[in-house]
Design an enzyme around this catalytic site. Structure first.
Site, PDB file in Angstrom:
ATOM      1  N   LYS A 170     -19.931  62.661 -50.571  1.00 61.30           N
ATOM      2  CA  LYS A 170     -21.384  62.667 -51.276  1.00 61.30           C
ATOM      3  C   LYS A 170     -21.517  64.027 -52.186  1.00 61.30           C
ATOM      4  O   LYS A 170     -22.592  64.732 -52.105  1.00 61.30           O
ATOM      5  CB  LYS A 170     -22.534  62.762 -50.253  1.00 61.30           C
ATOM      6  CG  LYS A 170     -23.907  62.550 -50.453  1.00 61.30           C
ATOM      7  CD  LYS A 170     -24.096  61.097 -51.020  1.00 61.30           C
ATOM      8  CE  LYS A 170     -25.593  61.009 -51.286  1.00 61.30           C
ATOM      9  NZ  LYS A 170     -25.737  59.666 -51.914  1.00 61.30           N
ATOM     10  N   ASP A 202     -22.374  56.429 -49.593  1.00 59.76           N
ATOM     11  CA  ASP A 202     -23.348  55.242 -49.481  1.00 59.76           C
ATOM     12  C   ASP A 202     -22.713  53.759 -50.255  1.00 59.76           C
ATOM     13  O   ASP A 202     -22.880  52.734 -49.979  1.00 59.76           O
ATOM     14  CB  ASP A 202     -24.772  55.457 -50.251  1.00 59.76           C
ATOM     15  CG  ASP A 202     -24.761  56.246 -51.360  1.00 59.76           C
ATOM     16  OD1 ASP A 202     -23.770  57.146 -51.629  1.00 59.76           O
ATOM     17  OD2 ASP A 202     -25.660  56.402 -52.263  1.00 59.76           O
ATOM     18  N   ASP A 226     -17.118  59.313 -38.556  1.00 64.74           N
ATOM     19  CA  ASP A 226     -17.822  58.848 -37.414  1.00 64.74           C
ATOM     20  C   ASP A 226     -18.333  57.690 -37.581  1.00 64.74           C
ATOM     21  O   ASP A 226     -18.292  56.439 -36.988  1.00 64.74           O
ATOM     22  CB  ASP A 226     -18.617  59.829 -36.955  1.00 64.74           C
ATOM     23  CG  ASP A 226     -19.290  59.535 -35.437  1.00 64.74           C
ATOM     24  OD1 ASP A 226     -18.794  58.561 -34.633  1.00 64.74           O
ATOM     25  OD2 ASP A 226     -20.056  60.228 -34.859  1.00 64.74           O
TER      26      ASP A 226
END
Length: 333
Positions: A170, A202, A226
């Site tokens: 990100k 995303d 995760d």
């Protein structure tokens, strides 16, 4: 003869661990299991979910496999899984996400691997209160940790004849932390003879749902790994079939990544596939490729035939019956 630390765990852990050891032994590999336990089952005796002797045993044997472990909630104890990774410097979390014919899913031909940095990011657990106003958690990304996880991922691509490595980040928002990870990724990957690219997290989540078959090996910081590894499990049938490995320079711990499912504990209903597949990863780590291949092939045949599947896979077989069916195919291979 190998000596391996076996941590059955909580809830359904002992049942799936028993099934796993039977399957592994049927494959022909010789293992001496040194059984110890962690989690809620040892709290009363040791006043901690992770007694020191458990870590000492893993350090002695250098390899372990464990079932699901429950960390008591609201009692001040750190996650057993996170503590093991940090204590043993298990900096790689490896999660293969692969379709099996016979397991109902919206997707076919998924075969991707998530390489998750395992020791830092928000999982460093550095948090503090901001008076009565709020709380703050500190995200840590270091050059050294980024370099070694990316280098591992690059070598994994080459050693396993994979096609491409994709970094997930990100960096468009977290320009310093994820920016550092992305810079290191590009620098390290450029030194290896592999194809590589990167993807914002995303967009990665959306694209994995739309076209998971387009992705191969993906490397990322701890939190994204995760989340996306669980998303990946959902693409191919759920956490009940997905294996996991935590690997460091000196030690390796293989694990089922699903929960302890206390609601069905002791009922012989649990699906042992995740731990069996984790054992396949362990055997390959030990370079016992023939035995690993036997188990993986037998699992595929059981799924394809579909007569001895557990409840979560739409069948009615018990944990024991499923394991016996896998063993039957191993012996007939």
């Amino acid at each position: 003869m190998y000596k391996v630390t076996l941590i059955p765990g909580d809830g359904i852990g002992p049942e799936v661990a028993k099934a796993m050891t039977k399957v592994v032994e049927t494959s022909g590999v010789k293992i001496e299991w040194e059984e110890v336990n962690a989690g809620e089952t040892v709290m009363e005796e040791f006043e901690t979910p992770l007694p020191k002797h458990v870590i000492d045993t893993i350090k002695k044997n250098k390899i372990a496999i464990k079932g699901p472990i429950t960390t008591p909630i609201g009692k001040g104890f750190k996650s057993v899984n996170v503590t093991l990774r940090q204590e043993l410097d298990l900096y790689v979390n490896l999660r293969p996400i692969k379709s099996f014919k016979g397991i109902k899913s919206r997707y076919e031909n998924v075969d991707l691997v998530i390489v998750r940095e395992n020791t830092e990011d928000l999982y460093a657990g550095i948090e503090h209160k901001l008076g009565n106003y709020g709380a703050e958690s500190i995200k840590i990304i270091t050059k050294d940790a980024s370099e070694r996880i990316v280098d591992f991922a690059c070598n994994y691509v080459k050693d396993n004849k994979r096609n491409k490595l994709t970094a997930v980040h990100k960096a468009n928002i977290m320009k310093l932390t994820d920016g550092l990870f992305l810079d290191v990724f590009r620098e390290v990957s450029s030194k290896h003879d592999i194809n590589y690219d990167d993807l914002i997290v995303d967009a990665a989540a959306m694209n994995l749902v739309l076209n998971p078959e387009k992705y191969d090996v993906m490397v990322m910081p701890n939190l994204y790994g995760d989340i996306l590894s669980d998303l990946g499990a959902g693409l191919v049938g759920g956490l009940g079939i997905i294996p996991g490995a935590n690997i460091g320079k000196d030690y390796a711990v293989f694990e089922a990544v699903h929960g302890s499912a206390p609601q069905i504990a002791g009922q012989n209903k649990a699906n042992p596939t995740a731990l069996i597949q984790s054992a396949v990863m362990m055997l390959r780590y030990l370079e016992e490729y023939e035995c690993a291949d036997k188990i993986e092939k037998a699992l595929g045949e059981v799924f394809l035939k579909g007569e001895k599947l557990t409840l979560d896979l739409g069948g009615s077989a018990s944990t024991t019956e499923f394991a016996d069916e896998v063993c039957k195919y191993i012996l007939n291979s």
